[in-house]
Design an enzyme around this catalytic site. Structure first.
Site, PDB file in Angstrom:
ATOM      1  N   LYS A 211     -19.402   7.592   9.647  1.00  0.00           N
ATOM      2  CA  LYS A 211     -20.568   6.735   9.389  1.00  0.00           C
ATOM      3  C   LYS A 211     -21.838   7.400   9.893  1.00  0.00           C
ATOM      4  CE  LYS A 211     -17.783   2.588   9.189  1.00  0.00           C
ATOM      5  NZ  LYS A 211     -17.207   1.378   9.770  1.00  0.00           N
TER       6      LYS A 211
ATOM      7  N   GLN B  93     -17.531  -1.544  15.188  1.00  0.00           N
ATOM      8  CA  GLN B  93     -16.319  -1.026  14.540  1.00  0.00           C
ATOM      9  C   GLN B  93     -15.100  -1.852  14.938  1.00  0.00           C
ATOM     10  OE1 GLN B  93     -16.303   1.354  12.220  1.00  0.00           O
ATOM     11  NE2 GLN B  93     -14.084   1.218  11.957  1.00  0.00           N
TER      12      GLN B  93
ATOM     13  N   ASP C  11     -22.434  -5.421   7.951  1.00  0.00           N
ATOM     14  CA  ASP C  11     -21.002  -5.471   7.625  1.00  0.00           C
ATOM     15  C   ASP C  11     -20.676  -6.689   6.761  1.00  0.00           C
ATOM     16  OD1 ASP C  11     -19.020  -3.604   8.261  1.00  0.00           O
ATOM     17  OD2 ASP C  11     -19.157  -4.036  10.403  1.00  0.00           O
TER      18      ASP C  11
HETATM   19  N1  GUN Z   1     -12.745  -1.421  10.400  1.00  0.00           N
HETATM   20  C1  GUN Z   1     -12.183  -1.182   9.185  1.00  0.00           C
HETATM   21  N2  GUN Z   1     -13.077  -1.415   8.196  1.00  0.00           N
HETATM   22  C2  GUN Z   1     -14.223  -1.803   8.807  1.00  0.00           C
HETATM   23  C3  GUN Z   1     -15.501  -2.184   8.317  1.00  0.00           C
HETATM   24  O1  GUN Z   1     -15.773  -2.228   7.110  1.00  0.00           O
HETATM   25  N3  GUN Z   1     -16.422  -2.511   9.273  1.00  0.00           N
HETATM   26  C4  GUN Z   1     -16.144  -2.498  10.603  1.00  0.00           C
HETATM   27  N4  GUN Z   1     -17.102  -2.851  11.449  1.00  0.00           N
HETATM   28  N5  GUN Z   1     -14.964  -2.158  11.089  1.00  0.00           N
HETATM   29  C5  GUN Z   1     -14.009  -1.804  10.189  1.00  0.00           C
END
Ligand code: GUN
Length: 306
Positions: free
Chosen positions: A49, A93, A116
């Site tokens: 990311k 995350q 998100d």
């Molecule tokens: N863990 C797996 N997919 C995601 C996501 O799209 N966002 C976040 N914050 N954590 C994740």
């Protein structure tokens, strides 16, 4: 053989468009990425990311809390980020260490920074077809489906998995595009009987080789959200890629793992972060200029309602 949906290529195009907008308008966009604990997979995802942010010209700020951090400490950090005008989006995350309530932490994120798309209100707005942040993985899947040219309206869409992150918002997005949507899960009695009906099949379960050739029909669009380790230690999805590709044939579409949905999830995060920036800067409070939040979405959606 089926057509392969190249998520890396599509994500690259989208990120280039975002980078162009940010450079052209000299925008100072920033994303806060919070990692709680030391889960190795989460560390890798967060690094990806951050790299995507760099590619788009978005500043990323990383906040690492120890695995022993309390829920109150995580929420305190989120609240500080909410109040920081330099931060446009807040991403925490997942998964979180034991003892931290996912819902409580997600709810602490400001509605203006919920890139998100995990807050209850954000999901609720999605459910009623109102303009909102769309959670990144299902939004990325929608872009992949749209890139095939296959119309969603009126199609049999089957979503396997009912998670809050993927399955449920995925079903809502397909429904908002007038798909006929069925959601399957661990209690579904005859999974194969349902998946065989699918014109568009999205599997988001996390079980390697769950979807086999006898469970799909010719010409289907098959989207594999799974990210698993196979018996050989290699990354694989929920779908038996080779056999399913052969079965859906020349008119079918399929995503590989890796290189399908994963990069699209992150491209949608970049898109949501730019949308958050614009929303925070716009006096009207209406989101502007994002792929995830199109200006004309409201009119389009209301004409799709049934
Ligand atoms: N863990 C797996 N997919 C995601 C996501 O799209 N966002 C976040 N914050 N954590 C994740």
């Amino acid at each position: 053989m089926a057509n392969i949906l190249d998520g890396n290529a599509l994500a690259k195009q989208i990120k280039e468009q975002i980078a162009e907008q940010i450079a052209r308008d000299k925008l100072e966009v920033s994303l806060a990425v919070v990692l709680v604990g030391d889960d190795p997979a989460s560390r890798i995802y967060v690094n990806h990311k951050k790299r995507d942010c760099e590619q788009c010209g978005i500043t990323s700020h990383e906040y690492i809390l120890p695995a022993e951090a309390t829920q109150a400490q995580v929420i305190e950090l989120v609240q500080a980020l909410n109040g920081d005008d330099e931060v446009n989006g807040v991403l925490i995350q997942q998964p979180f260490p034991m003892g931290i309530d996912v819902v409580a932490v997600n709810e602490a994120v400001s509605a203006f920074k919920d890139v998100d798309g995990f807050r209850a209100e954000t999901v609720g707005r999605l459910a009623i077809g109102a303009e909102t942040f769309k959670s990144c993985t299902p939004a990325g899947v929608m872009e992949l489906i749209k890139s095939t040219g296959v119309q969603i309206s009126g199609k049999e869409c089957v979503v396997v998995g009912r998670s809050n992150i993927v399955g449920k918002p995925m079903a809502l997005m397909l429904l908002n595009e007038s798909g006929t949507v069925t959601v399957c899960h661990s209690r579904t009695r005859d999974l194969a009987e349902v998946t065989r009906r699918a014109d568009i099949l999205v599997s988001a379960v996390g079980v390697a080789n769950l979807i086999t050739a006898d469970m799909v029909k010719e010409g289907a669009v098959v989207i594999d959200v799974g990210m698993n380790r196979g018996g050989d230690g290699k990354l694989c999805g929920d779908v038996e890629f080779a056999a399913v590709s052969a079965k859906i044939g020349d008119s079918g579409w399929i995503t590989p793992v890796p290189g399908g949905v994963g990069p699209m999830t992150r491209a949608m995060l970049m898109s949501n972060t730019l949308a958050a920036f614009r929303m925070q800067r716009s006096s009207s409070g209406v989101c502007q200029g994002s792929r995830a939040l199109p200006d004309d979405a409201e009119g389009e959606r209301s004409s799709h309602r049934v």
